[in-house]
Design an enzyme around this catalytic site. Structure first.
Site, PDB file in Angstrom:
ATOM      1  N   ASP A   9       0.778  -1.283   0.041  1.00 43.90           N
ATOM      2  CA  ASP A   9       0.020  -0.084  -0.026  1.00 43.90           C
ATOM      3  C   ASP A   9       0.892   1.368   0.041  1.00 43.90           C
ATOM      4  OD1 ASP A   9      -2.082   1.905   0.374  1.00 43.90           O
ATOM      5  OD2 ASP A   9      -2.450   1.391   2.306  1.00 43.90           O
ATOM      6  N   ASP A  12      -6.507   1.070  -2.498  1.00 47.90           N
ATOM      7  CA  ASP A  12      -5.208   1.964  -2.321  1.00 47.90           C
ATOM      8  C   ASP A  12      -5.124   2.808  -3.579  1.00 47.90           C
ATOM      9  OD1 ASP A  12      -4.924   0.180   0.027  1.00 47.90           O
ATOM     10  OD2 ASP A  12      -3.721  -1.006  -1.297  1.00 47.90           O
ATOM     11  N   THR A  27      -9.535 -16.003   6.776  1.00 50.30           N
ATOM     12  CA  THR A  27      -8.470 -15.803   7.513  1.00 50.30           C
ATOM     13  C   THR A  27      -8.740 -14.584   8.583  1.00 50.30           C
ATOM     14  OG1 THR A  27      -6.236 -15.104   7.502  1.00 50.30           O
ATOM     15  CG2 THR A  27      -7.439 -14.250   5.587  1.00 50.30           C
ATOM     16  N   ASN A  28      -7.992 -14.713   9.756  1.00 49.78           N
ATOM     17  CA  ASN A  28      -8.253 -13.641  10.725  1.00 49.78           C
ATOM     18  C   ASN A  28      -7.383 -12.540  10.648  1.00 49.78           C
ATOM     19  OD1 ASN A  28     -10.315 -15.113  12.302  1.00 49.78           O
ATOM     20  ND2 ASN A  28      -8.798 -16.284  13.494  1.00 49.78           N
ATOM     21  N   THR A  29      -6.492 -12.715   9.755  1.00 47.57           N
ATOM     22  CA  THR A  29      -5.520 -11.578   9.634  1.00 47.57           C
ATOM     23  C   THR A  29      -6.145 -10.565   8.839  1.00 47.57           C
ATOM     24  OG1 THR A  29      -4.445 -12.751   7.462  1.00 47.57           O
ATOM     25  CG2 THR A  29      -3.441 -13.152   9.559  1.00 47.57           C
ATOM     26  N   LYS A  30      -7.313 -10.986   8.068  1.00 51.31           N
ATOM     27  CA  LYS A  30      -7.669  -9.706   7.261  1.00 51.31           C
ATOM     28  C   LYS A  30      -9.399  -9.900   7.339  1.00 51.31           C
ATOM     29  CE  LYS A  30      -7.827  -7.183   3.038  1.00 51.31           C
ATOM     30  NZ  LYS A  30      -7.073  -7.112   1.637  1.00 51.31           N
ATOM     31  N   GLY A  72      -5.032 -17.970   4.337  1.00 56.23           N
ATOM     32  CA  GLY A  72      -5.378 -19.209   5.172  1.00 56.23           C
ATOM     33  C   GLY A  72      -4.704 -20.293   4.575  1.00 56.23           C
ATOM     34  N   LYS A 118     -18.509 -40.557  -4.421  1.00 62.04           N
ATOM     35  CA  LYS A 118     -19.341 -41.531  -5.128  1.00 62.04           C
ATOM     36  C   LYS A 118     -20.811 -41.067  -4.772  1.00 62.04           C
ATOM     37  CE  LYS A 118     -21.270 -44.512  -2.639  1.00 62.04           C
ATOM     38  NZ  LYS A 118     -22.408 -44.543  -2.631  1.00 62.04           N
ATOM     39  N   CYS A 141     -24.656 -46.921   0.439  1.00 60.40           N
ATOM     40  CA  CYS A 141     -23.756 -46.396   1.131  1.00 60.40           C
ATOM     41  C   CYS A 141     -22.542 -46.982   1.453  1.00 60.40           C
ATOM     42  CB  CYS A 141     -24.263 -46.024   2.511  1.00 60.40           C
ATOM     43  SG  CYS A 141     -25.356 -44.670   2.390  1.00 60.40           S
TER      44      CYS A 141
END
Length: 533
Positions: A74, A93, A138-141, A181, A369, A451
């Site tokens: 930035d 930016d 992600t927690n960083t942004k 992430g 499947k 199944c």
């Protein structure tokens, strides 16, 4: 001065707030550089200008020592003051043209891309590289765009490859790094699954923040990242596969695979629906494998260490089961254990559609499947609305190969194996597609038979990781042949009697050389036909 050459393989983005106690960013970055980081971006949103410049100068001295470019996030002003190699900017930016005018043509400018619209804007700028994401939340942004997952990442890369940009082939040549992430548990899968079968566009690397910055051992972590990036074309969960075209006698090969299950007794970990647990366990035992039903997250990693296979069936799973399902896939992927995903009723409700999407985007499933409705839902057909777990045919009667084409297309997209069950079963790895026309209608009259096919597939593939397609074909063929043989054992048999005899017939797959040469056990490959689609 010429513009620096970019190696985006392992792109470190900083965040001092994530540093372990007692660590400095400069020392942490140097450790990461020793570990193999190929480019550094200084991203510090809370620092004042003077502190930012001081930190940037220290880092630039360091990155120059290791001959690695330093980019500033930035802050064009900071980049100009310290004379680093370039910047990375977002769409909120400074405008690209202004940044280029200030920095000059010899500096690197990268931009962020989260969707097709931003990709078009990036192409118009002719920027030097693009960061694509977020791949995962992600927690960083916290204010990031919606996560793409690996399917969305792959789709966006394919779109980027079509953009001409200033050169006419900008989209094909623009260096691209994924961000959001990414950690040691998912980096191999991100690199592998983001590449389309056509290979028009693939990632040049990954951008990592917390997995490196928050680690107390950044050098060791970076070395692990580099090793996994080097093996991206054949990661542990997707070893190189032998071609089925080299197999001359399917029946003999299917018999070998069937006998081997009873000899090696692979463990099959089931996370399956409550309706079929007992039957699936008995089917697994009948073919000679070892079943375990566990839904405790604390033992997922230990169970994966047995190097068996995982059956993931979401039949009775609610939203609260998602962490368990995702953790199980992660544990199996880390060990290279085959994952067989059965998206039961995927098209029935919004909840099931969302869970299906989440599993496929958050982990690698070796085999998916399902019946026609389920497979079409996985493919992305939003018009599918299942009635419970029942299937509904939407393929045109005028196009008998429509389902064959569908499973091939989905397998190519996901880079795995797709099994579509029905009157005729279709199996494809994206290159080779087969139709299997055996079985009996009682299979549709007894709960759990669909199944429990996943249990047999898991047992067969666990022993044949380098020959997955052949193992899947052997499993489906053996299962269907045993179903037919059970129904033929008595003219009076109904579904109840058939279910018991079916287990007995599955047990006979162990007979091997002791079986009658004319027995169905020795003719498992008779009803397998390659389909030219």
């Amino acid at each position: 001065m010429p513009k620096p050459t970019l190696d985006l393989s392992l792109y470190l983005v900083t965040n001092t707030e994530l540093l372990p106690p007692g660590c400095t960013l400069v020392q942490h970055v140097e450790d990461a550089l020793r570990g193999g980081v190929t480019i550094v971006q200084l991203r510090e949103k809370t620092l004042g200008t003077r502190a930012f410049i001081e930190l940037a100068r220290k880092l630039h001295v360091l990155t120059q020592k290791y001959k690695v470019p330093l980019l500033i996030n930035d802050r064009i002003d900071v980049a100009l003051v310290i004379g680093c190699e370039g910047v990375h900017i977002g769409w909120d930016d400074m405008e690209y043209d202004n940044a280029r005018r200030l920095l000059g043509e010899d500096k690197v400018i990268g931009v962020s891309v989260s969707d097709n619209s931003q990709a078009e804007k990036a192409a118009a700028t002719g920027c030097d590289y693009i960061g694509v994401g977020p791949v995962f939340a992600t927690n960083t942004k916290p204010d990031h765009n919606p996560e793409l997952g690996t399917p969305g990442l792959r789709s966006l890369l394919e779109y980027i490859s079509t953009l001409p940009g200033p050169t006419g082939f900008w989209g094909l040549s623009i260096p691209t790094v994924a961000i959001g992430g990414i950690n040691l548990n998912n980096v191999s899968r991100v690199m592998y699954q983001s590449q389309s079968a056509e290979k028009h566009k693939q990632l040049d690397g990954v951008a990592v923040i917390s997995a490196i910055i928050a680690s107390p051992t950044p050098e060791a972590v970076c070395k692990k990242f580099i090793n996994r990036l080097k093996s991206q074309h054949n990661p542990i969960f997707a070893p190189q596969q032998a071609s089925p075209s080299k197999v001359e006698d399917f029946s003999a090969e299917f018999k070998r695979i069937s006998i081997e299950v009873a000899q090696k007794k692979p463990m099959v970990h089931h996370i399956t629906n409550n309706v079929v647990k007992n039957f699936s366990a008995n089917v697994t035992l009948a073919v000679g494998a070892s079943p375990i039903m566990s839904e405790d997250m604390s033992e997922l990693s230990e169970l994966a260490e047995y190097n068996g296979a995982l059956v993931l069936n979401m039949g009775t799973s609610g939203k609260d089961a998602r962490p368990l399902l995702l953790s199980a896939v992660t544990a199996s992927n880390a060990r290279g254990n085959p994952v067989i995903f059965d998206p039961v009723g995927a098209g029935a409700t919004t909840l099931r559609k969302e869970t299906t999407r989440l599993i496929i985007s958050s982990g690698y499933c070796d085999i998916i499947k399902g019946n026609e409705s389920e497979i079409r839902t996985v493919f992305g057909d939003g018009s599918i609305r299942q009635r419970g777990v029942d299937t509904s045919s939407t393929s045109s009667s005028e196009d008998p190969l429509a389902n064959a084409r569908l499973v091939k297309a989905l397998a190519r997209r996901e880079r795995n194996i797709i099994v579509m069950t029905g009157v005729v079963d279709y199996v494809s790895d994206g290159e080779h597609t087969f139709a299997l026309s055996d079985g009996h209608f009682f299979q549709g009259d007894v709960t759990g038979t669909g199944c429990s096919l996943a249990s047999v597939i898991a047992a067969y593939v666990a022993n044949n990781r380098g020959l997955k397609l052949m193992a899947v074909l052997a499993a489906v063929s053996a299962y269907n042949a045993a179903a037919r043989a059970a129904a033929e054992s008595s003219d009076e048999a109904g579904p109840g009697t058939w279910q018991q005899v079916f287990l007995d017939r599955l047990y006979k797959l162990r007979a091997g050389e002791g079986a009658d040469p004319e027995s169905w056990v020795n003719r498992l490959g008779e009803n397998v036909k390659k389909v030219g689609v």
